[in-house]
Motif scaffolding. Structure first.
Motif, short mmCIF file in Angstrom:
data_model
loop_
_atom_site.label_atom_id
_atom_site.label_comp_id
_atom_site.label_asym_id
_atom_site.label_seq_id
_atom_site.Cartn_x
_atom_site.Cartn_y
_atom_site.Cartn_z
N VAL A 6 0.84 -1.21 0.00
CA VAL A 6 0.00 0.00 0.00
C VAL A 6 0.87 1.25 0.00
O VAL A 6 0.62 2.20 -0.75
CB VAL A 6 -0.95 0.00 1.22
CG1 VAL A 6 -1.66 1.35 1.34
CG2 VAL A 6 -1.97 -1.11 1.10
N ARG A 10 1.03 3.93 -3.07
CA ARG A 10 0.69 5.33 -2.80
C ARG A 10 1.85 6.25 -3.13
O ARG A 10 1.65 7.36 -3.63
CB ARG A 10 0.27 5.49 -1.34
CG ARG A 10 -1.16 5.05 -1.06
CD ARG A 10 -1.50 5.17 0.41
NE ARG A 10 -2.93 4.98 0.63
CZ ARG A 10 -3.48 4.80 1.83
NH1 ARG A 10 -2.71 4.80 2.91
NH2 ARG A 10 -4.79 4.63 1.95
N LEU A 55 -3.36 11.77 0.27
CA LEU A 55 -2.56 10.56 0.05
C LEU A 55 -1.27 10.59 0.86
O LEU A 55 -0.84 9.56 1.40
CB LEU A 55 -2.24 10.41 -1.44
CG LEU A 55 -3.34 9.88 -2.34
CD1 LEU A 55 -2.89 9.86 -3.79
CD2 LEU A 55 -3.74 8.47 -1.91
N TYR A 120 -7.58 6.19 -9.65
CA TYR A 120 -6.74 5.72 -8.54
C TYR A 120 -7.35 6.13 -7.20
O TYR A 120 -7.33 5.35 -6.23
CB TYR A 120 -5.32 6.27 -8.64
CG TYR A 120 -4.53 5.90 -7.40
CD1 TYR A 120 -4.00 4.62 -7.28
CD2 TYR A 120 -4.39 6.80 -6.35
CE1 TYR A 120 -3.33 4.24 -6.11
CE2 TYR A 120 -3.72 6.43 -5.19
CZ TYR A 120 -3.19 5.15 -5.08
OH TYR A 120 -2.56 4.79 -3.93
N ASP A 124 -8.03 3.55 -4.25
CA ASP A 124 -7.34 3.67 -2.97
C ASP A 124 -8.33 3.78 -1.82
O ASP A 124 -8.15 3.15 -0.77
CB ASP A 124 -6.43 4.90 -3.00
CG ASP A 124 -5.61 5.05 -1.72
OD1 ASP A 124 -4.51 4.49 -1.67
OD2 ASP A 124 -6.10 5.71 -0.76
N ALA A 128 -7.71 0.30 0.05
CA ALA A 128 -6.67 0.45 1.07
C ALA A 128 -7.27 0.26 2.46
O ALA A 128 -8.40 0.69 2.72
CB ALA A 128 -6.01 1.81 0.96
#
Length: 222
Positions: A6, A10, A55, A120, A124, A128
Motif C-alpha cells: 500500500v 501510494r 494521500l 486511482y 485507494d 486500502a
C-alpha cells in the motif's frame, strides 16, 4: 507485507500526481504562457492538491502502522469526491466539445489529473485498509469548499473578466440564471459522489481468510 505494498503504490501515485501538477504549472512558471492566478483558479488543480495532501497523510499513517483517524478518512473522502467530480465534468465537456463550441487541449498531464488520478483515488479509498466509518453528515460538509470556490470564482471573474470554465461565465451561457443551473447540476453530482464515499465506509463486515486458513470477519472501524 500488505502495508508495504500500500505504501509503495501510494508513493508511486503521489509521484505521478506531483509530476502532473508541476507539468501543468509550467505555463505559469517556465514558459510564461499563462497566469499563475488563473491556473490556480481551476477546481481541477485544487482537487488534485487536496488529493495529494490526503494521500501523503494516509501514506505516513500507514507507514507508521498507526490507525487512521476519523478526520483523515473524512478528508480522503472529500478529496476523492472532488477529484472524481472534476474528472467527470471534464469528461462530459470533452465528449461534447463540438456541442459547446469549445476546443479542449488535453496534454498528458491533464489526462493524468482528470482521468488517471480519479480512478486511482476511488481504488485507494475502497481497497486500502484503515478507513473509518463516517457519519452521513459528512456528505453535506463536502459542499462547503466547492461553494466557497464558486463564490471566489464568480467574484474574481467579474473583476478580471476571466472564468476557469465557460459554464461559469454569465456572458457565454446567457446570464447568472444559467450559471446557477450549471452550478446546481455540479452540486448534485458532488452530493451524490460524496454520499457514495460515505456509504463505502459503512459497508458491513467482510470475510477475510486468516493465515491459519479459517475465516474471520474484518470490521470497519467505528
Amino acid at each position: 507485507m500488505r502495508l508495504v505494498v500500500v505504501v509503495a503504490v501510494r508513493a508511486c501515485a503521489l509521484a505521478v500526481a506531483l509530476w502532473a501538477l508541476v507539468s501543468r504549472a509550467d505555463c505559469a512558471f517556465v514558459t510564461r504562457t499563462c497566469l499563475g492566478t488563473n491556473l490556480f483558479s481551476y477546481f481541477t488543480i485544487h482537487s488534485a492538491v487536496l488529493m495529494v495532501l490526503a494521500l501523503l497523510l494516509a501514506t505516513l499513517y500507514t507507514a507508521a502502522r498507526a490507525a487512521e483517524p476519523g478526520w483523515l478518512t473524512g478528508f480522503r473522502a472529500m478529496a476523492t469526491t472532488y477529484t472524481v467530480v472534476s474528472g467527470s465534468v471534464f469528461g462530459v465537456l470533452l465528449a461534447n466539445a463540438e456541442l459547446f463550441g469549445h476546443l479542449f487541449l488535453v496534454p498528458l498531464s491533464s489526462k493524468v489529473l482528470h482521468f488517471v488520478l480519479p480512478v486511482y483515488a476511488v481504488a485507494d479509498f475502497l481497497l486500502a485498509p484503515g478507513r473509518r466509518r463516517l457519519r452521513w453528515a459528512s456528505t453535506w460538509v463536502s459542499t462547503v469548499f466547492p461553494a466557497m470556490w464558486a463564490v471566489y470564482t464568480l467574484v474574481r471573474g467579474r473583476m478580471v473578466g476571466w472564468y476557469p470554465y465557460f459554464f461559469l461565465d454569465p456572458a457565454l451561457v446567457g446570464g447568472y440564471r444559467a450559471v446557477g443551473t450549471y452550478a446546481l447540476g455540479v452540486s448534485v453530482l458532488i452530493l451524490a459522489v460524496s454520499f457514495l464515499a460515505v456509504a463505502a465506509t459503512r459497508l458491513p463486515a467482510v470475510p477475510v481468510r486468516s493465515p491459519h486458513g479459517t475465516l474471520r470477519l474484518r470490521r470497519h472501524h467505528p
